[in-house]
Motif scaffolding. Structure first.
Motif, PDB file in Angstrom:
ATOM      1  N   LEU A  30     -15.838 -19.736  13.238  1.00 56.31           N
ATOM      2  CA  LEU A  30     -16.573 -18.638  13.913  1.00 56.31           C
ATOM      3  C   LEU A  30     -17.399 -19.411  15.151  1.00 56.31           C
ATOM      4  O   LEU A  30     -18.091 -20.427  14.589  1.00 56.31           O
ATOM      5  CB  LEU A  30     -17.532 -17.980  13.026  1.00 56.31           C
ATOM      6  CG  LEU A  30     -18.613 -16.918  13.751  1.00 56.31           C
ATOM      7  CD1 LEU A  30     -17.670 -15.815  14.369  1.00 56.31           C
ATOM      8  CD2 LEU A  30     -19.689 -16.481  12.898  1.00 56.31           C
ATOM      9  N   TYR A  32     -19.443 -19.572  18.712  1.00 57.54           N
ATOM     10  CA  TYR A  32     -20.179 -19.038  19.660  1.00 57.54           C
ATOM     11  C   TYR A  32     -20.001 -19.739  21.063  1.00 57.54           C
ATOM     12  O   TYR A  32     -20.229 -20.917  20.954  1.00 57.54           O
ATOM     13  CB  TYR A  32     -21.797 -18.937  19.312  1.00 57.54           C
ATOM     14  CG  TYR A  32     -21.987 -17.989  18.272  1.00 57.54           C
ATOM     15  CD1 TYR A  32     -22.068 -16.558  18.318  1.00 57.54           C
ATOM     16  CD2 TYR A  32     -22.176 -18.473  17.050  1.00 57.54           C
ATOM     17  CE1 TYR A  32     -22.251 -15.646  17.034  1.00 57.54           C
ATOM     18  CE2 TYR A  32     -22.692 -17.844  15.933  1.00 57.54           C
ATOM     19  CZ  TYR A  32     -22.525 -16.434  15.917  1.00 57.54           C
ATOM     20  OH  TYR A  32     -22.724 -15.526  14.974  1.00 57.54           O
ATOM     21  N   LEU A 180     -17.539  -8.868  12.362  1.00 50.04           N
ATOM     22  CA  LEU A 180     -16.815 -10.149  12.994  1.00 50.04           C
ATOM     23  C   LEU A 180     -16.962 -11.282  12.118  1.00 50.04           C
ATOM     24  O   LEU A 180     -16.025 -12.109  11.790  1.00 50.04           O
ATOM     25  CB  LEU A 180     -17.506 -10.540  14.202  1.00 50.04           C
ATOM     26  CG  LEU A 180     -17.370  -9.650  15.431  1.00 50.04           C
ATOM     27  CD1 LEU A 180     -18.159  -9.965  16.757  1.00 50.04           C
ATOM     28  CD2 LEU A 180     -15.775  -9.730  15.924  1.00 50.04           C
ATOM     29  N   LEU A 181     -18.164 -11.190  11.120  1.00 50.55           N
ATOM     30  CA  LEU A 181     -18.178 -12.595  10.202  1.00 50.55           C
ATOM     31  C   LEU A 181     -17.243 -12.103   8.951  1.00 50.55           C
ATOM     32  O   LEU A 181     -16.759 -13.101   8.482  1.00 50.55           O
ATOM     33  CB  LEU A 181     -19.677 -12.354   9.626  1.00 50.55           C
ATOM     34  CG  LEU A 181     -20.303 -13.719   8.912  1.00 50.55           C
ATOM     35  CD1 LEU A 181     -20.185 -14.899   9.704  1.00 50.55           C
ATOM     36  CD2 LEU A 181     -21.404 -13.401   8.433  1.00 50.55           C
ATOM     37  N   SER A 184     -13.988 -13.322  10.129  1.00 53.05           N
ATOM     38  CA  SER A 184     -13.781 -14.678  10.193  1.00 53.05           C
ATOM     39  C   SER A 184     -13.593 -15.292   8.709  1.00 53.05           C
ATOM     40  O   SER A 184     -12.604 -16.218   8.554  1.00 53.05           O
ATOM     41  CB  SER A 184     -15.089 -15.092  10.912  1.00 53.05           C
ATOM     42  OG  SER A 184     -15.430 -16.694  10.452  1.00 53.05           O
ATOM     43  N   THR A 189      -9.818 -16.306  13.310  1.00 51.13           N
ATOM     44  CA  THR A 189     -10.456 -17.505  14.270  1.00 51.13           C
ATOM     45  C   THR A 189     -11.058 -16.499  15.182  1.00 51.13           C
ATOM     46  O   THR A 189     -10.360 -15.644  15.983  1.00 51.13           O
ATOM     47  CB  THR A 189      -9.551 -18.513  14.960  1.00 51.13           C
ATOM     48  OG1 THR A 189      -8.788 -19.046  13.883  1.00 51.13           O
ATOM     49  CG2 THR A 189     -10.231 -19.423  15.731  1.00 51.13           C
ATOM     50  N   THR A 190     -12.276 -16.709  15.351  1.00 53.93           N
ATOM     51  CA  THR A 190     -13.371 -15.647  16.040  1.00 53.93           C
ATOM     52  C   THR A 190     -14.058 -16.381  17.132  1.00 53.93           C
ATOM     53  O   THR A 190     -14.729 -17.319  16.861  1.00 53.93           O
ATOM     54  CB  THR A 190     -14.148 -14.726  15.399  1.00 53.93           C
ATOM     55  OG1 THR A 190     -13.387 -14.371  14.083  1.00 53.93           O
ATOM     56  CG2 THR A 190     -15.082 -13.713  15.978  1.00 53.93           C
ATOM     57  N   GLY A 205     -22.597 -20.088  12.691  1.00 54.66           N
ATOM     58  CA  GLY A 205     -21.126 -20.574  13.551  1.00 54.66           C
ATOM     59  C   GLY A 205     -21.212 -21.894  14.365  1.00 54.66           C
ATOM     60  O   GLY A 205     -22.360 -22.177  14.624  1.00 54.66           O
TER      61      GLY A 205
END
Lengths: 228, 295
Positions: A30, A32, A180-181, A184, A189-190, A205
């Protein structure tokens, strides 16, 4: 899973969007992607879903070079990638069901299978009762969850989200982040391009910081990039 | 097969969704096609009539001095033509001229031997088609003992020129009609594409191939062209009936309607034009389509 090596992106007007980018991303991470406006966050996501082509360098997804795909092959690349936008990009005058149908139709699936997949996902996201609602009648949070559902319906290996919580209040932003978490953790894959420091803090993340198209910080190993 | 079925269904949906907005365009194509078919029908009919007139069934064969008609009839029968023969003596020839020009008293005074003997050959109706008369006349000219052959050559040539001009005219308006139909179909498809622009962008985002996006529009253009053609055919049939019932009522003349195969051929040409136009339209639209990110 995703590899970028010495990647430059140049816009049509000649300015550089990304400069000399080197990133390696493993399956299920994850991440950012953060930085100021114009730092190149969106460009990085567009590069990964084949909407921008690198002027230089190598972009690999699952060891396949996706940097210079022909437009016909970009379509097949996108089938493995889910994309979410800050402004949702939904068909406002169509129902939730019809919006979710679009990514499934391209596989020429029959009606029953399409219905099963949509219903199952809507139930998981607690939106089943909204299936026949027109999108324009939904709240911002609901729209973003529908947009997320559209990105997830084909079970992509890579999920790209461009400011997914940008237009949402804290409660709705948390709902979106939970999804989203969760994805992941299940191996998707995020990559999330965001300014939102709160979600970065609450949903830990890897953090990649871009500045003027350059990678200046990568939390993998807590390293600050030299010569940035 | 599954993909084709999907494209056909989606094409029908696109067509029906845009029918009201595209009705003016469809009627314009139908009117254009109707005019084309009407002009074609009249032209075809005139052309057939020219064929009938220019392909005169009668051939007159004038003999050289000393050649007997009996001998010549033998040679003519060797051609094995489905025809009847009539021999004209000098006196018969004079009487024939007098029959044709009843008021010409001076001719009566002329001696018979000024009128040439000849054989008149009448080719059977069913065989007197497609230049057979002309071909036979050329063959007869080559027979020994034949002085000249008369078969309405000049009339045939003049009408032939008119026919060739009309064929050129039809070719010209065929190209014009085809181009106009293609442009109208291009525009209606383009409008439909703009109405669905966002949807197409999303399709592209989620991995739709060019064929997936294009094929329903091809079907839609096909339905549009077929729809317009059916209206045009119907209007053309009404036109032909109207002309025959009212305009040609007392003329003992009927329009020669083109055979069904011609209409099928026109339909195939129209659908090909529509498909080509739609394909060009969608591909150029997709090439210029910006990314959803920038929309």
């Amino acid at each position: 899973m995703v590899e970028l090596h010495k990647v430059d992106v140049v816009y049509e007007d000649g300015t550089k969007g990304l400069k000399d980018l080197d990133i390696h991303i493993d399956r299920g991470e994850l991440i950012y992607i953060t930085g100021n406006s114009g730092a190149g966050k969106t460009s990085l996501l567009r590069l990964l879903y084949g909407d921008l082509m690198p002027a230089r360098g190598v972009v690999k997804l699952e060891k396949k070079n996706i940097g210079h795909l022909k437009s016909a092959n970009v379509a097949y690349l996108r089938r493995d990638i889910g994309v979410v936008f800050q402004d949702f990009k939904l068909l406002e005058d169509e129902t939730v069901y019809d919006n979710l149908k679009l990514p499934l139709e391209i596989f020429y699936l029959n009606k029953t299978i399409i219905q099963e997949r949509i219903y199952s996902l809507l139930k998981q996201l607690d939106l089943f009762t909204h299936r026949d609602f027109l999108v324009r009648k939904l709240s911002g949070g609901e729209k973003q969850r529908i947009a997320l559902a559209r990105a997830l319906i084909n079970d992509p290996m890579l999920l790209l989200a461009d400011e997914p919580t940008g237009n949402l209040d804290i409660k709705n932003a948390d709902k979106v982040m939970d999804i989203l978490l969760n994805k992941s953790k299940k191996g998707t894959t995020t990559l999330i391009a965001t300014h939102d420091k709160r979600i970065i803090k609450e949903y830990p993340g890897r953090i990649i910081y871009l500045e003027h198209g350059k990678l200046t910080y990568d939390s993998a190993g807590g390293r600050k990039i030299q010569n940035a | 097969m599954h993909k084709l079925k999907y494209a056909a269904i989606q094409g029908a949906i696109i067509f029906s969704k845009n029918l009201r907005k595209n009705l003016a365009s469809i009627l314009t194509i139908a009117t254009l096609l109707f005019f084309y078919l009407a002009v074609f029908s009249v032209n075809y009919s005139a052309s057939k009539a020219i064929d009938k007139v220019s392909d005169i069934k009668t051939i007159r064969i004038f003999l050289e001095e000393g050649v007997s008609q009996k001998e010549m009839l033998k040679k003519l029968s060797n051609l094995q033509m489905p025809a009847s023969y009539k021999s004209y003596t000098k006196s018969d020839a004079k009487q024939r001229v007098l029959r044709l020009v009843p008021g010409a008293r001076n001719i009566q005074k002329l001696p018979d031997n000024l009128f040439p003997e000849f054989i008149e050959m009448k080719i059977a109706d069913y065989a007197a088609v497609n230049g057979l008369v002309l071909e036979t006349a050329y063959k007869i000219e080559k027979i020994g003992g034949v002085k000249t052959v008369e078969y309405g050559k000049r009339v045939g040539e003049k009408l032939g020129k008119i026919k060739r001009t009309s064929v050129l005219f039809m070719l010209f308006i065929s190209v014009l009609t085809g181009l106009s139909s293609a442009i109208i179909i291009f525009n209606t498809i383009r409008l439909s594409l703009f109405r669905s622009k966002r949807k197409i962008m999303i399709y592209k985002l989620v991995g739709a191939t060019r064929m997936f996006v294009t094929s329903p529009y091809l079907f839609s253009s096909l339905i549009e062209a077929s729809f317009a053609y059916v209206i045009a055919i119907f209007a053309n049939q009404l036109f032909i009936k109207g002309v025959e019932t009212y305009l040609l009522k007392d003329s003992y003349f009927l329009l020669f309607t083109p055979p069904a195969i011609i209409y099928i051929l026109f339909y195939l040409l129209l659908t090909f034009t529509a498909l080509f136009s739609a394909l060009f339209c969608v591909l150029s639209f997709l090439r210029r389509l910006r990314s959803l990110n920038e929309a």
